[in-house]
Design a protein around this motif. Structure first.
Motif, mmCIF file in Angstrom:
data_model
loop_
_atom_site.group_PDB
_atom_site.id
_atom_site.type_symbol
_atom_site.label_atom_id
_atom_site.label_comp_id
_atom_site.label_asym_id
_atom_site.label_seq_id
_atom_site.Cartn_x
_atom_site.Cartn_y
_atom_site.Cartn_z
ATOM 1 N N ALA A 64 49.640 17.198 26.151
ATOM 2 C CA ALA A 64 50.270 15.854 25.334
ATOM 3 C C ALA A 64 49.564 15.869 23.867
ATOM 4 O O ALA A 64 50.435 15.304 22.756
ATOM 5 N N LEU A 65 48.457 16.269 23.800
ATOM 6 C CA LEU A 65 47.903 16.211 22.307
ATOM 7 C C LEU A 65 47.811 17.271 21.544
ATOM 8 O O LEU A 65 48.624 17.089 20.318
ATOM 9 N N THR A 66 47.737 18.297 22.129
ATOM 10 C CA THR A 66 47.859 19.484 21.169
ATOM 11 C C THR A 66 49.102 20.386 21.209
ATOM 12 O O THR A 66 49.471 21.182 20.259
ATOM 13 N N GLY A 67 50.021 20.202 21.973
ATOM 14 C CA GLY A 67 51.104 20.804 22.338
ATOM 15 C C GLY A 67 51.443 22.215 22.675
ATOM 16 O O GLY A 67 52.464 22.834 23.060
ATOM 17 N N ILE A 68 49.982 22.789 23.050
ATOM 18 C CA ILE A 68 49.925 23.941 23.969
ATOM 19 C C ILE A 68 49.871 23.835 25.285
ATOM 20 O O ILE A 68 50.187 22.584 25.715
ATOM 21 N N PHE A 69 50.178 24.821 26.023
ATOM 22 C CA PHE A 69 50.258 24.835 27.379
ATOM 23 C C PHE A 69 49.004 23.956 28.027
ATOM 24 O O PHE A 69 47.914 23.972 27.413
ATOM 25 N N ASN A 70 49.224 23.307 29.120
ATOM 26 C CA ASN A 70 48.018 22.442 29.734
ATOM 27 C C ASN A 70 47.445 23.172 30.930
ATOM 28 O O ASN A 70 47.777 24.570 31.055
ATOM 29 N N ARG A 71 46.544 22.872 31.619
ATOM 30 C CA ARG A 71 45.864 23.302 32.805
ATOM 31 C C ARG A 71 46.943 23.800 33.954
ATOM 32 O O ARG A 71 46.529 24.959 34.339
ATOM 33 N N ARG A 72 47.706 23.077 34.040
ATOM 34 C CA ARG A 72 48.776 23.127 35.093
ATOM 35 C C ARG A 72 49.260 24.236 34.821
ATOM 36 O O ARG A 72 49.633 25.240 35.848
ATOM 37 N N TYR A 73 50.012 24.512 33.713
ATOM 38 C CA TYR A 73 50.752 25.745 33.290
ATOM 39 C C TYR A 73 49.673 27.021 33.359
ATOM 40 O O TYR A 73 49.905 28.038 33.974
ATOM 41 N N GLN A 79 42.325 15.459 15.868
ATOM 42 C CA GLN A 79 42.844 16.231 14.860
ATOM 43 C C GLN A 79 42.325 17.561 14.888
ATOM 44 O O GLN A 79 42.935 18.666 14.893
ATOM 45 N N CYS A 80 41.065 17.584 14.982
ATOM 46 C CA CYS A 80 40.131 18.765 15.220
ATOM 47 C C CYS A 80 40.628 19.825 16.240
ATOM 48 O O CYS A 80 40.743 20.800 16.192
ATOM 49 N N LEU A 81 40.811 19.023 17.620
ATOM 50 C CA LEU A 81 41.547 19.606 18.854
ATOM 51 C C LEU A 81 42.758 20.445 18.383
ATOM 52 O O LEU A 81 43.032 21.502 18.558
ATOM 53 N N CYS A 82 43.701 19.617 17.753
ATOM 54 C CA CYS A 82 44.951 20.166 17.391
ATOM 55 C C CYS A 82 44.808 21.326 16.511
ATOM 56 O O CYS A 82 45.619 22.522 16.591
ATOM 57 N N MET A 83 44.139 21.142 15.427
ATOM 58 C CA MET A 83 43.962 22.296 14.620
ATOM 59 C C MET A 83 43.409 23.455 15.164
ATOM 60 O O MET A 83 43.824 24.643 14.887
ATOM 61 N N VAL A 84 42.348 23.555 16.038
ATOM 62 C CA VAL A 84 41.696 24.700 16.629
ATOM 63 C C VAL A 84 42.905 25.205 17.795
ATOM 64 O O VAL A 84 43.020 26.357 17.568
ATOM 65 N N ALA A 85 43.772 24.515 18.371
ATOM 66 C CA ALA A 85 44.777 25.090 19.115
ATOM 67 C C ALA A 85 45.708 25.669 18.375
ATOM 68 O O ALA A 85 46.224 26.704 18.918
ATOM 69 N N GLU A 86 46.256 25.178 17.147
ATOM 70 C CA GLU A 86 47.007 25.944 16.155
ATOM 71 C C GLU A 86 46.404 27.453 15.950
ATOM 72 O O GLU A 86 47.052 28.436 15.789
ATOM 73 N N ALA A 87 45.088 27.414 15.714
ATOM 74 C CA ALA A 87 44.557 28.613 15.028
ATOM 75 C C ALA A 87 44.379 29.726 16.164
ATOM 76 O O ALA A 87 44.570 30.586 16.146
ATOM 77 N N LEU A 88 44.384 28.973 17.656
ATOM 78 C CA LEU A 88 44.117 29.914 18.586
ATOM 79 C C LEU A 88 45.658 30.632 18.903
ATOM 80 O O LEU A 88 45.541 31.975 19.171
ATOM 81 N N GLN A 89 46.496 29.787 18.651
ATOM 82 C CA GLN A 89 47.945 30.339 18.995
ATOM 83 C C GLN A 89 48.364 31.553 17.875
ATOM 84 O O GLN A 89 48.727 32.473 17.870
ATOM 85 N N ASP A 101 51.103 36.783 25.962
ATOM 86 C CA ASP A 101 49.854 36.037 25.791
ATOM 87 C C ASP A 101 49.854 34.496 25.961
ATOM 88 O O ASP A 101 50.941 33.926 25.606
ATOM 89 N N VAL A 102 49.135 33.731 26.711
ATOM 90 C CA VAL A 102 48.978 32.260 27.062
ATOM 91 C C VAL A 102 47.838 31.914 26.495
ATOM 92 O O VAL A 102 46.798 32.239 26.866
ATOM 93 N N VAL A 103 48.429 30.926 25.584
ATOM 94 C CA VAL A 103 47.074 29.923 25.142
ATOM 95 C C VAL A 103 47.349 28.726 25.678
ATOM 96 O O VAL A 103 48.232 27.824 25.489
ATOM 97 N N ALA A 104 46.141 27.978 26.448
ATOM 98 C CA ALA A 104 46.144 26.797 26.863
ATOM 99 C C ALA A 104 44.880 26.201 26.833
ATOM 100 O O ALA A 104 43.872 26.589 26.508
ATOM 101 N N ARG A 105 45.054 24.784 26.889
ATOM 102 C CA ARG A 105 43.983 23.746 26.812
ATOM 103 C C ARG A 105 43.332 23.835 28.203
ATOM 104 O O ARG A 105 44.047 23.362 29.125
ATOM 105 N N TYR A 106 42.249 24.357 28.365
ATOM 106 C CA TYR A 106 41.616 24.369 30.018
ATOM 107 C C TYR A 106 40.871 23.049 30.517
ATOM 108 O O TYR A 106 40.924 22.847 31.425
#
Length: 315
Positions: free
Chosen positions: A139-148, A191-201, A209-214
């Protein structure tokens, strides 16, 4: 092919019957045909199908058996199936619906009726797809979550096992994120988490490849068909992309900006193992990085397993 059109697969061993339906639907949908149940099952392996119109009476494999096989396969079980039959007995319709079909249409076909039913079923499928898509997103970062992530890791493990390919995973932790959160506040932390998630993508370039919040400030990247050296290259790219963000972290003991630590694990899956083993390997490598000062990456070594077969505590 019009990519905006949804694809409908008509399965009927009688060419004339299939052609009638194709002519009714071809203006609004991409329509493809299969002449047998076996051909249908082969077709859906390689082509994205949005809905299947399935004849009940066919030689070798009837529509009921085809539907049963479609619903038993995780890759095809969500494709809506509409049975088409000249048999109007209630027990036949009941059997089809109990097998998982969304509708049962009796011949002769009425063009406006079949168009309306298909339109409604595809609209419902779209709604389900949208809901499912969001249920797999953080919900926060928009990347895949732990379930996915858990589902994707299981799928890629079995795929790599079948193909005999290397599967790699990166477990990434934002260094001293709690200190950052406490000092700058939770809004800045989000905001930091969102920026890091975007950088990972941006660091992971391939479609598979799959990028997800663990969890919390941890992320995972799954890299199918990627040997250790390839995984190291991704980890290096991540370090560079995070550094380029220049997110100030005055309370970090290792740098004046936000940094990350990364554990790298690569393995060729074996029947005796499981995907949890890959996560444990990456976790042990990450623990080692954090013990050695953070702001770096570490490749898992077999000797790490000899020291511990359980997950290390977080620090």
């Amino acid at each position: 092919m019009d990519l905006e059109k949804q694809t409908i697969l008509i399965v009927d061993d009688v060419y004339f019957n299939a052609k009638i339906i194709e002519d009714i639907l071809c203006e609004d949908y991409e329509v493809v045909t299969a002449r047998s149940g076996k051909e249908c099952l082969e077709y859906v392996k390689s082509t994205k199908i949005d809905l299947i119109i399935l004849d009940v009476v066919m030689p070798d494999m009837d529509g009921y058996e085809v539907c049963r096989k479609l619903k038993a396969n995780p890759a095809t079980k969500k494709i809506p199936v509409i049975f088409l039959s000249g048999r109007g007995e209630s027990q036949n319709e009941t059997k089809g619906l109990e097998l998982g079909a969304v509708d049962y249409i009796i011949r002769p076909i009425h063009p406006l009726v079949i168009k309306a039913r298909i339109k409604n079923h595809l609209a419902l499928k779209n709604q389900r797809d949208i809901l499912e898509k969001f249920s797999f997103r953080d919900a926060l970062t928009g990347i895949f979550n732990r379930r996915y992530l858990d589902e994707a890791l299981k799928k890629e493990w079995h795929g790599s096992l079948r193909k005999g390919e290397v599967l790699s995973a990166l477990l990434i932790d934002i260094d001293y994120f709690k200190k950052y959160n406490d000092f700058y506040g939770h809004v800045a932390g989000d905001q930091c988490l969102c920026m890091v998630a975007e950088a990972l993508q941006k660091s992971s370039l391939r479609a598979g490849d799959v990028v997800a919040r663990y969890g919390g400030e941890e992320f995972m990247v799954i890299l199918p068909a990627t040997p250790q050296q390839g995984a190291v290259c991704i980890a290096q790219r991540i370090q560079n992309n995070i550094a380029a963000l220049k997110i100030e972290n005055e309370k970090s003991p290792v740098d004046t900006y936000i940094t990350v630590s990364t554990g790298i694990a690569s393995t060729i899956p074996m029947i005796t193992g499981g995907q949890k083993e890959l996560v444990e390997m990456a976790d042990l490598a990450l623990y080692k990085v954090k013990n050695n000062g953070r702001n770096a990456y570490q490749v898992f070594l077999d000797t790490d397993f000899k020291k511990s077969r359980s997950l290390r505590p977080r620090t």
